[in-house]
Scaffold this motif. Sequence first.
Motif, PDB file in Angstrom:
ATOM      1  N   GLN A 173      11.320 -23.561 -84.724  1.00  0.00           N
ATOM      2  CA  GLN A 173      12.280 -22.466 -84.597  1.00  0.00           C
ATOM      3  C   GLN A 173      12.579 -21.914 -85.976  1.00  0.00           C
ATOM      4  N   VAL A 174      12.881 -20.619 -86.038  1.00  0.00           N
ATOM      5  CA  VAL A 174      13.316 -20.025 -87.291  1.00  0.00           C
ATOM      6  C   VAL A 174      14.585 -19.220 -87.020  1.00  0.00           C
ATOM      7  N   VAL A 175      15.553 -19.358 -87.906  1.00  0.00           N
ATOM      8  CA  VAL A 175      16.810 -18.613 -87.825  1.00  0.00           C
ATOM      9  C   VAL A 175      16.937 -17.809 -89.115  1.00  0.00           C
ATOM     10  N   CYS A 176      17.038 -16.479 -89.013  1.00  0.00           N
ATOM     11  CA  CYS A 176      17.038 -15.604 -90.181  1.00  0.00           C
ATOM     12  C   CYS A 176      18.370 -14.874 -90.320  1.00  0.00           C
ATOM     13  N   TYR A 177      18.882 -14.829 -91.567  1.00  0.00           N
ATOM     14  CA  TYR A 177      20.108 -14.118 -91.912  1.00  0.00           C
ATOM     15  C   TYR A 177      19.722 -12.923 -92.789  1.00  0.00           C
ATOM     16  N   PHE A 178      20.477 -11.831 -92.655  1.00  0.00           N
ATOM     17  CA  PHE A 178      20.136 -10.592 -93.350  1.00  0.00           C
ATOM     18  C   PHE A 178      21.296 -10.151 -94.235  1.00  0.00           C
ATOM     19  N   ARG A 179      20.941  -9.642 -95.427  1.00  0.00           N
ATOM     20  CA  ARG A 179      21.939  -9.102 -96.357  1.00  0.00           C
ATOM     21  C   ARG A 179      21.505  -7.698 -96.742  1.00  0.00           C
ATOM     22  N   SER A 180      22.350  -6.727 -96.424  1.00  0.00           N
ATOM     23  CA  SER A 180      22.012  -5.351 -96.746  1.00  0.00           C
ATOM     24  C   SER A 180      22.686  -4.894 -98.031  1.00  0.00           C
ATOM     25  N   ASP A 181      23.943  -5.292 -98.230  1.00  0.00           N
ATOM     26  CA  ASP A 181      24.653  -4.936 -99.463  1.00  0.00           C
ATOM     27  C   ASP A 181      24.961  -6.210-100.246  1.00  0.00           C
ATOM     28  N   GLU A 199      25.056 -10.825 -93.027  1.00  0.00           N
ATOM     29  CA  GLU A 199      25.506 -10.521 -91.668  1.00  0.00           C
ATOM     30  C   GLU A 199      25.956 -11.792 -90.965  1.00  0.00           C
ATOM     31  N   ALA A 200      26.948 -11.648 -90.118  1.00  0.00           N
ATOM     32  CA  ALA A 200      27.530 -12.821 -89.459  1.00  0.00           C
ATOM     33  C   ALA A 200      26.614 -13.393 -88.389  1.00  0.00           C
ATOM     34  N   SER A 201      25.926 -12.531 -87.656  1.00  0.00           N
ATOM     35  CA  SER A 201      25.089 -13.003 -86.540  1.00  0.00           C
ATOM     36  C   SER A 201      23.624 -13.064 -86.974  1.00  0.00           C
ATOM     37  N   PRO A 202      23.053 -14.265 -87.034  1.00  0.00           N
ATOM     38  CA  PRO A 202      21.649 -14.390 -87.427  1.00  0.00           C
ATOM     39  C   PRO A 202      20.708 -14.080 -86.259  1.00  0.00           C
ATOM     40  N   LEU A 203      19.430 -13.970 -86.593  1.00  0.00           N
ATOM     41  CA  LEU A 203      18.393 -13.767 -85.583  1.00  0.00           C
ATOM     42  C   LEU A 203      17.640 -15.078 -85.400  1.00  0.00           C
ATOM     43  N   SER A 204      17.391 -15.457 -84.145  1.00  0.00           N
ATOM     44  CA  SER A 204      16.698 -16.715 -83.861  1.00  0.00           C
ATOM     45  C   SER A 204      15.397 -16.437 -83.108  1.00  0.00           C
ATOM     46  N   PHE A 205      14.354 -17.204 -83.464  1.00  0.00           N
ATOM     47  CA  PHE A 205      13.050 -17.023 -82.809  1.00  0.00           C
ATOM     48  C   PHE A 205      12.372 -18.382 -82.678  1.00  0.00           C
ATOM     49  N   SER A 206      11.799 -18.649 -81.500  1.00  0.00           N
ATOM     50  CA  SER A 206      11.103 -19.915 -81.247  1.00  0.00           C
ATOM     51  C   SER A 206       9.682 -19.625 -80.776  1.00  0.00           C
ATOM     52  N   PRO A 207       8.669 -19.920 -81.595  1.00  0.00           N
ATOM     53  CA  PRO A 207       7.284 -19.700 -81.156  1.00  0.00           C
ATOM     54  C   PRO A 207       6.858 -20.768 -80.156  1.00  0.00           C
ATOM     55  N   VAL A 208       5.738 -20.504 -79.482  1.00  0.00           N
ATOM     56  CA  VAL A 208       5.179 -21.471 -78.546  1.00  0.00           C
ATOM     57  C   VAL A 208       4.491 -22.571 -79.340  1.00  0.00           C
ATOM     58  N   VAL A 209       4.859 -23.830 -79.079  1.00  0.00           N
ATOM     59  CA  VAL A 209       4.237 -24.956 -79.776  1.00  0.00           C
ATOM     60  C   VAL A 209       2.842 -25.197 -79.201  1.00  0.00           C
ATOM     61  N   CYS A 263      15.851 -17.439 -94.339  1.00  0.00           N
ATOM     62  CA  CYS A 263      15.349 -18.007 -93.079  1.00  0.00           C
ATOM     63  C   CYS A 263      15.373 -19.528 -93.130  1.00  0.00           C
ATOM     64  N   HIS A 264      15.792 -20.135 -92.008  1.00  0.00           N
ATOM     65  CA  HIS A 264      15.761 -21.580 -91.826  1.00  0.00           C
ATOM     66  C   HIS A 264      14.606 -21.915 -90.880  1.00  0.00           C
ATOM     67  N   PHE A 265      13.579 -22.600 -91.412  1.00  0.00           N
ATOM     68  CA  PHE A 265      12.415 -22.983 -90.615  1.00  0.00           C
ATOM     69  C   PHE A 265      12.578 -24.439 -90.177  1.00  0.00           C
ATOM     70  N   TYR A 266      12.659 -24.674 -88.859  1.00  0.00           N
ATOM     71  CA  TYR A 266      12.899 -26.016 -88.317  1.00  0.00           C
ATOM     72  C   TYR A 266      11.575 -26.747 -88.066  1.00  0.00           C
ATOM     73  N   PHE A 267      11.545 -28.041 -88.396  1.00  0.00           N
ATOM     74  CA  PHE A 267      10.347 -28.858 -88.246  1.00  0.00           C
ATOM     75  C   PHE A 267      10.003 -29.069 -86.771  1.00  0.00           C
ATOM     76  N   ALA A 268       8.701 -29.014 -86.462  1.00  0.00           N
ATOM     77  CA  ALA A 268       8.206 -29.377 -85.143  1.00  0.00           C
ATOM     78  C   ALA A 268       7.520 -30.735 -85.173  1.00  0.00           C
ATOM     79  N   ASP A 269       7.233 -31.238 -86.374  1.00  0.00           N
ATOM     80  CA  ASP A 269       6.607 -32.554 -86.546  1.00  0.00           C
ATOM     81  C   ASP A 269       7.007 -33.069 -87.928  1.00  0.00           C
ATOM     82  N   ALA A 270       6.310 -34.091 -88.401  1.00  0.00           N
ATOM     83  CA  ALA A 270       6.696 -34.690 -89.680  1.00  0.00           C
ATOM     84  C   ALA A 270       6.501 -33.727 -90.844  1.00  0.00           C
TER      85      ALA A 270
END
Length: 853
Positions: free
Chosen positions: A282-290, A294-304, A328-335
């Motif tokens: 999974q990846v959770v991304c935060y955005f900064r324009s100025d 931004e308070a609400s991040p974007l989350s995305f989970s690819p197919v393993v 962006c926070h990239f979450y581990f799917a394995d070791a």
Amino acid sequence: MIYISLLSMRCFQSCVCRYPLGMSGGQILDEDISASSQWSESTAARYGRLDFEEGDGAWCPEITVEPDNLKEFLQIDLRSLHFITLVGTQGRHAGGIGNEFAQMYKIKYSRDGSRWISWKNRQGKQVIEGNRNAYDIVLKDLDPPIIARFVRFMPVTDHSMNVCMRVELYGCEWLDGLVSYNAPAGEQMNSPSYPIYLNDSVYDGAVIYRCGLGQLTDGVCGLDDFTHSHVWPGYDYVGWNNESFPSGYVEIMFEFDRTRNFTTMKVHCNNMFSQHVKAFRQVVCYFRSDLDWEASPLSFSPVVDEKNPSARFVTVNLANHMASAIKCHFYFADAWMLFSEITFQKHSNVTELTLNFIYHHNYLPVPSAEDDPTHKVDDSNTRILIGCLVAIIFILVAIIVIILWRQVWQKMLEKASRRMLDDELTASLSIQSETFTYNHNPNQSGTTSEQESNSTYERIFPLGPDYQEPSRLICKLPEFAQSSEDPGRWTHISAPSTSTAASKSTTTTVVQDGVPHYAEADIVNLQGVTGSNTYAIPAVTMDLLSGKDVAVEEFPRKLLTFKEKLGEGQFGEVHLCEAEGMQEFMNKEFLFDIAEDLPVLVAVKMLRSDANKNARNDFLKEIKIMSRLKDPNIIRLLAVCIYSDPLCMITEYMENGDLNQFLSRHEPEGQLAQLSNAPTVSFNNLCYMATQIASGMKYLSSLNFVHRDLATRNCLVGKKYTIKIADFGMSRNLYSGDYYRIQGRAVLPIRWMSWESILLGKFTTASDMWAFGVTLWEILNYCKEQPYSQLTDEQVIENTGEFFRDQKRQIYLPQPVLCPDSLYKVMLCCWRRNTKERPSFQEIHQALLEIQP
């Protein structure tokens, strides 16, 4: 509005992003070229343009450059960030008046003009080899490439001397807008065999703030197996272990030059799950324009994916967020989690795309928002202005549609013509398996004239998008035009059945460029044990050979001791053996430097028991031909085992193995070899070995035999640097990467082949001469690099098309560092387009004798 994808450019950017950026062409203005000092007004920084002779001919610093003085520099301001892949340097010639040049130099670069970074290659070396004279242009690839706005050339010397420089930068504008990323340091993976280093070794960020760019933006995508790399295992990836991150994720922050509208992010991940490596869960991304995130991040989970271990790009939808920074926070799917490239797609308008297209094809600066200050518009003219803008947009859209249609149509033609080329090559060469060695051509002329060679690099951009297969153009050139008297004169030769032992048709010999070329109907194809079509010999000559007795003796099999399997093919194998008592079976002309009671090292070609009748007959014919090759620099047939199966022929083998492996284990004489205690080979001995190869090829050409696979892998090394030319390098798995497979059938050493051999299926002494030039290049590089290593196999074939068209866009192999100009001119003579202009082996042998110290 349309989307601009940079992905297709990024992973191949180092290969195709090689445009001159404007020093020689004048696009870089004088005011953007500065220096630390200047000797005089006529040697100011603005005269440091490559291939220019204005002023006194170059930039020259005010004082003599000392070994410890790195204060002198020539600086270029590109006005915006550029992806720089290649640099060129030249000294001060000034029509023969000047003779100052930089033998070595360093490069520093900056993206903001305040923090300067020293460039270093992937092995950590900063010093770049420069010029050896005042007039030649020396081009050096930057590996890794750099992303910079400001670049400084800093001359380096090992003794006090005057230097002058003319320079050029090659690359293209950096359109990503990414100016830095911040990621945790990569870690080390411990494997049973060796450690795997997954650090970002080319990261140029500051140690404290870690604000820079590195392997995630170097344009190189890692392989499926991350343990394979041209530097060290794991080099192309940055990797992290989940045990080091209690939070379960890795945080990477990306900073951009300005606020942009992002559509997607593409992350190239390794997925070798057998080694506990997977793409992120999974990846959770935060955005900064100025200034604020931004308070609400974007989350995305690819197919393993746990079925396909291939590395892949994972596309993350960024939903058109406006941002100047992304975290962006990239979450581990394995070791383990391994990344090699991260690229962004942005949302842009038609005008920006069109202006960028114009820039890349005409080398014009792209206007930016900063160049167009805000101004008020008269309300009374608003409607007229809007109408004009709409008309311009419609015109630009029409232009883009035409361009895209042309590219799609061109790609369709290119694919179709490549299929035609594969069919032509397969049919022309009549090869169904894995090898080809000698082609006997009794009517071939052995003398050619020698002319002066042109410059190595006429055009830097190697493989243009308008490539057309040369097979479509052959009939348009006078050299290959059809004769009215003989309509089939230049037609490709057809492929005969390999089951036919000999064809005795009287088809007329085809002659092109004054070099005889036999139609397949005239020749006998012999089935070599290491593959197919080892020989291609005129049937008349084969008839003459068949009437002679074989002057070799039968050797007792029990006296052969197997040592190593060298290679194998469709119908047989090649073994390295020790032969006891071989001296008793040999003619007096053989002198072994071995005591009679000691075994002799030999190569044994053995026909498999399941080989068909035709292969058996061809094997016996091969023995007859080999028995007549008698030269100090050609591998000799020593004995045979033909009274019982399996049939064997026993040939010489040299104790130091093949020349490729021999030289790759050695270093040139010098301080570096002394520090590493590596074995060395002197330049004199390199010349001596090259001269022996030329002598052996001179003997083969005198018999009108064509080798067709001359390379260092097919040259064996004995005592005191003795060289003998062999023919079984192709059967060895060690060199499988040197051969290109066509439609799963034919394999060709395309990096050593002349353009006419690849495109027309012509193998002559002139094509052997081309291969000799490549072999000489290998020797002078100590076999540390494969020819055209920066090009793919397909690009090598396309480059032969540039030789065919002869529009000065072909790429030559560069001059090796240790190669003097006189020896490089010999190579260039070997690679002349016109076969009649290439020298004979007799001339080359004589030239090498004169060059040899």
